[in-house]
Design a protein around this motif. Sequence first.
Motif, PDB file in Angstrom:
ATOM      1  N   LEU A  30       0.829  -1.207   0.000  1.00  0.00           N
ATOM      2  CA  LEU A  30       0.000   0.000   0.000  1.00  0.00           C
ATOM      3  C   LEU A  30       0.864   1.258   0.000  1.00  0.00           C
ATOM      4  O   LEU A  30       0.573   2.215  -0.713  1.00  0.00           O
ATOM      5  CB  LEU A  30      -0.920   0.004   1.217  1.00  0.00           C
ATOM      6  N   ARG A  31       1.908   1.233   0.806  1.00  0.00           N
ATOM      7  CA  ARG A  31       2.747   2.423   0.897  1.00  0.00           C
ATOM      8  C   ARG A  31       3.363   2.740  -0.464  1.00  0.00           C
ATOM      9  O   ARG A  31       3.382   3.894  -0.899  1.00  0.00           O
ATOM     10  CB  ARG A  31       3.855   2.205   1.926  1.00  0.00           C
ATOM     11  N   GLN A  32       3.818   1.722  -1.155  1.00  0.00           N
ATOM     12  CA  GLN A  32       4.443   1.955  -2.450  1.00  0.00           C
ATOM     13  C   GLN A  32       3.436   2.541  -3.443  1.00  0.00           C
ATOM     14  O   GLN A  32       3.725   3.517  -4.128  1.00  0.00           O
ATOM     15  CB  GLN A  32       5.003   0.630  -2.981  1.00  0.00           C
ATOM     16  N   ALA A  33       2.247   1.934  -3.494  1.00  0.00           N
ATOM     17  CA  ALA A  33       1.217   2.416  -4.417  1.00  0.00           C
ATOM     18  C   ALA A  33       0.836   3.860  -4.091  1.00  0.00           C
ATOM     19  O   ALA A  33       0.714   4.708  -4.982  1.00  0.00           O
ATOM     20  CB  ALA A  33      -0.013   1.516  -4.342  1.00  0.00           C
ATOM     21  N   HIS A  34       0.673   4.145  -2.810  1.00  0.00           N
ATOM     22  CA  HIS A  34       0.263   5.494  -2.406  1.00  0.00           C
ATOM     23  C   HIS A  34       1.336   6.520  -2.712  1.00  0.00           C
ATOM     24  O   HIS A  34       1.068   7.571  -3.294  1.00  0.00           O
ATOM     25  CB  HIS A  34      -0.061   5.504  -0.907  1.00  0.00           C
ATOM     26  N   ASP A  35       2.572   6.224  -2.327  1.00  0.00           N
ATOM     27  CA  ASP A  35       3.642   7.213  -2.471  1.00  0.00           C
ATOM     28  C   ASP A  35       3.933   7.535  -3.935  1.00  0.00           C
ATOM     29  O   ASP A  35       4.234   8.680  -4.279  1.00  0.00           O
ATOM     30  CB  ASP A  35       4.914   6.723  -1.774  1.00  0.00           C
ATOM     31  N   THR A  36       3.837   6.521  -4.795  1.00  0.00           N
ATOM     32  CA  THR A  36       4.071   6.764  -6.222  1.00  0.00           C
ATOM     33  C   THR A  36       3.059   7.770  -6.769  1.00  0.00           C
ATOM     34  O   THR A  36       3.416   8.733  -7.446  1.00  0.00           O
ATOM     35  CB  THR A  36       3.948   5.447  -7.010  1.00  0.00           C
ATOM     36  N   GLY A  37       1.791   7.541  -6.453  1.00  0.00           N
ATOM     37  CA  GLY A  37       0.746   8.445  -6.920  1.00  0.00           C
ATOM     38  C   GLY A  37       0.909   9.842  -6.345  1.00  0.00           C
ATOM     39  O   GLY A  37       0.775  10.841  -7.069  1.00  0.00           O
ATOM     40  N   LEU A  38       1.215   9.919  -5.075  1.00  0.00           N
ATOM     41  CA  LEU A  38       1.368  11.224  -4.427  1.00  0.00           C
ATOM     42  C   LEU A  38       2.497  12.027  -5.059  1.00  0.00           C
ATOM     43  O   LEU A  38       2.364  13.232  -5.311  1.00  0.00           O
ATOM     44  CB  LEU A  38       1.635  11.036  -2.924  1.00  0.00           C
ATOM     45  N   ALA A  39       3.583  11.360  -5.353  1.00  0.00           N
ATOM     46  CA  ALA A  39       4.736  12.051  -5.950  1.00  0.00           C
ATOM     47  C   ALA A  39       4.366  12.661  -7.302  1.00  0.00           C
ATOM     48  O   ALA A  39       4.717  13.800  -7.600  1.00  0.00           O
ATOM     49  CB  ALA A  39       5.903  11.073  -6.110  1.00  0.00           C
ATOM     50  N   ILE A  40       3.632  11.898  -8.105  1.00  0.00           N
ATOM     51  CA  ILE A  40       3.217  12.388  -9.424  1.00  0.00           C
ATOM     52  C   ILE A  40       2.372  13.645  -9.293  1.00  0.00           C
ATOM     53  O   ILE A  40       2.564  14.640  -9.989  1.00  0.00           O
ATOM     54  CB  ILE A  40       2.421  11.288 -10.163  1.00  0.00           C
ATOM     55  N   VAL A  41       1.440  13.594  -8.366  1.00  0.00           N
ATOM     56  CA  VAL A  41       0.503  14.696  -8.194  1.00  0.00           C
ATOM     57  C   VAL A  41       1.207  15.938  -7.628  1.00  0.00           C
ATOM     58  O   VAL A  41       0.948  17.062  -8.053  1.00  0.00           O
ATOM     59  CB  VAL A  41      -0.633  14.196  -7.269  1.00  0.00           C
ATOM     60  N   GLN A  42       2.127  15.715  -6.713  1.00  0.00           N
ATOM     61  CA  GLN A  42       2.838  16.858  -6.121  1.00  0.00           C
ATOM     62  C   GLN A  42       3.758  17.521  -7.139  1.00  0.00           C
ATOM     63  O   GLN A  42       3.886  18.742  -7.169  1.00  0.00           O
ATOM     64  CB  GLN A  42       3.637  16.400  -4.894  1.00  0.00           C
ATOM     65  N   ARG A  43       4.385  16.735  -7.972  1.00  0.00           N
ATOM     66  CA  ARG A  43       5.253  17.305  -8.997  1.00  0.00           C
ATOM     67  C   ARG A  43       4.420  18.169  -9.954  1.00  0.00           C
ATOM     68  O   ARG A  43       4.779  19.308 -10.254  1.00  0.00           O
ATOM     69  CB  ARG A  43       5.960  16.178  -9.758  1.00  0.00           C
ATOM     70  N   ALA A  44       3.278  17.628 -10.400  1.00  0.00           N
ATOM     71  CA  ALA A  44       2.425  18.365 -11.333  1.00  0.00           C
ATOM     72  C   ALA A  44       1.937  19.672 -10.725  1.00  0.00           C
ATOM     73  O   ALA A  44       1.778  20.680 -11.420  1.00  0.00           O
ATOM     74  CB  ALA A  44       1.244  17.493 -11.755  1.00  0.00           C
ATOM     75  N   ALA A  45       1.712  19.654  -9.413  1.00  0.00           N
ATOM     76  CA  ALA A  45       1.180  20.861  -8.758  1.00  0.00           C
ATOM     77  C   ALA A  45       2.198  21.986  -8.739  1.00  0.00           C
ATOM     78  O   ALA A  45       1.826  23.156  -8.579  1.00  0.00           O
ATOM     79  CB  ALA A  45       0.750  20.522  -7.337  1.00  0.00           C
ATOM     80  N   ASN A  46       3.468  21.667  -8.916  1.00  0.00           N
ATOM     81  CA  ASN A  46       4.505  22.697  -8.810  1.00  0.00           C
ATOM     82  C   ASN A  46       5.066  23.133 -10.152  1.00  0.00           C
ATOM     83  O   ASN A  46       6.051  23.865 -10.205  1.00  0.00           O
ATOM     84  CB  ASN A  46       5.638  22.194  -7.908  1.00  0.00           C
ATOM     85  N   GLU A  47       4.442  22.683 -11.227  1.00  0.00           N
ATOM     86  CA  GLU A  47       4.883  23.159 -12.542  1.00  0.00           C
ATOM     87  C   GLU A  47       4.354  24.569 -12.789  1.00  0.00           C
ATOM     88  O   GLU A  47       3.468  25.030 -12.073  1.00  0.00           O
ATOM     89  CB  GLU A  47       4.386  22.184 -13.623  1.00  0.00           C
ATOM     90  N   PRO A  48       4.904  25.262 -13.783  1.00  0.00           N
ATOM     91  CA  PRO A  48       4.451  26.637 -14.024  1.00  0.00           C
ATOM     92  C   PRO A  48       3.000  26.691 -14.512  1.00  0.00           C
ATOM     93  O   PRO A  48       2.457  25.694 -14.981  1.00  0.00           O
ATOM     94  CB  PRO A  48       5.410  27.151 -15.106  1.00  0.00           C
TER      95      PRO A  48
END
Lengths: 228, 228
Positions: A73-91
């Motif tokens: 679960l941790r792996q599945a969750h963290d992968t998704g979270l990372a993608i979303v957080q990166r996208a949130a910080n683009e210009p």
Amino acid sequence: MPARTVVPRNVTGTQRKPRNERWSEVLTVATEVIYERGYEAATLQEIADRIGMMKASLYYYFPSKETLFIEVLRQAHDTGLAIVQRAANEPGDPLQRLESVIRQHVEHTCNNLVAAAVCQEGIRRLPEEIRRDIVGGDHAYQEVFRSLIVEAQSAGLVRPGANPRLATLSILGSTNTVYRWFVPRTPDDARLVAVELADLAIRAVATPEVLLRRDPPASSEDPDQQIA
Amino acid sequence: MPARTVVPRNVTGTQRKPRNERWSEVLTVATEVIYERGYEAATLQEIADRIGMMKASLYYYFPSKETLFIEVLRQAHDTGLAIVQRAANEPGDPLQRLESVIRQHVEHTCNNLVAAAVCQEGIRRLPEEIRRDIVGGDHAYQEVFRSLIVEAQSAGLVRPGANPRLATLSILGSTNTVYRWFVPRTPDDARLVAVELADLAIRAVATPEVLLRRDPPASSEDPDQQIA
DNA sequence: CCTACCGATCGGTAGG
DNA sequence: CCTACCGATCGGTAGG
């Protein structure tokens, strides 16, 4: 009684693999079994069978079933979270970033259906304390969406009447259930669904002015064009 | 050895109840146990314990665990479907009816959290054949929403660009996950959430003209007023 | 990584 | 609705 050579091999005679490789395999297979049987009904026996290993041997890799499942679960969750957080910080302005976050979240879901399902259905079954550890004390996932909505509201891009928390829960509800119905047929189905769901979400919260720019009043430009 | 009076009573000495009453109790308790443990992990032992009955005695009421669990799901599903279908046939234009359907669907969910959760998580675990029997060969639930969207599209109330199937799945995703986060605090929280989620869904699909009528251009009327 | 186990618990049955 | 069971399977351990 003839002396027998003691070589580590399992019942099917397959080779022993390096520990790291085997560990990845255990995680992958565990994810699949949880997906098929459900979080509570998945058994170590079935995982072991698919790998071609004795059930007891699995304990060479983890100390308990719960430990393994939490890691899945941790792996599945963290992968998704990372993608979303990166996208949130683009210009881009906050609303454009929100749309991009939704698209990438959905596209990732479509491309990782098994992990998405396990994550959605498994995390709810965890003891409260462990769940907090995985999803973060502050609900990191929701916070990405909510703060973008608040930002966009301040910038006049989202209706003042919209409730950021409810809008977030609505968006996450619609995007986090994609795994239940999505069936890939062509390679860009994932992208199409992602674009469409993001579009619906943005329209739900945007101000009339933003929507007018999104749908030009049917005269000047190519009507098929969509604003990115 | 003294003759003992043979009176039907259980370990706790409680009275035997009429069969119908007991059957309802079994269904209710089963729903709760499935909710707490998950569909696959719920056991007859725990259900029996809560009722104050021996596990084996449960078989007086149903022939197998699967039969009981299917009945639980069928009841939860059919109740919700009936509510939604009734709302879809009340007077009003298709978009108004869609909004009413969403509101009543969400409000019912909020007022029946346990049944909603069991329905959402249990039905997915059923063998394909039984699932089809419960949800209907034609996905009756989705069809209520989809056909209203198609109707509203023909009436010019929903954007021509909206995809009725995807919009339906988006709406059902957001509304069917309400049970995961809704916590009633005041008696009208359910109504508030229902109104808000329906509002978001309608805005996502409505035409610009409909939206203009929904948000008057901030001058003539009471700005707090919402169109029903 | 395997062999050989264990106690607990599962859904279900026989018979009353 | 209870007593008294059954075979199967569960997660896990000891020892190598």
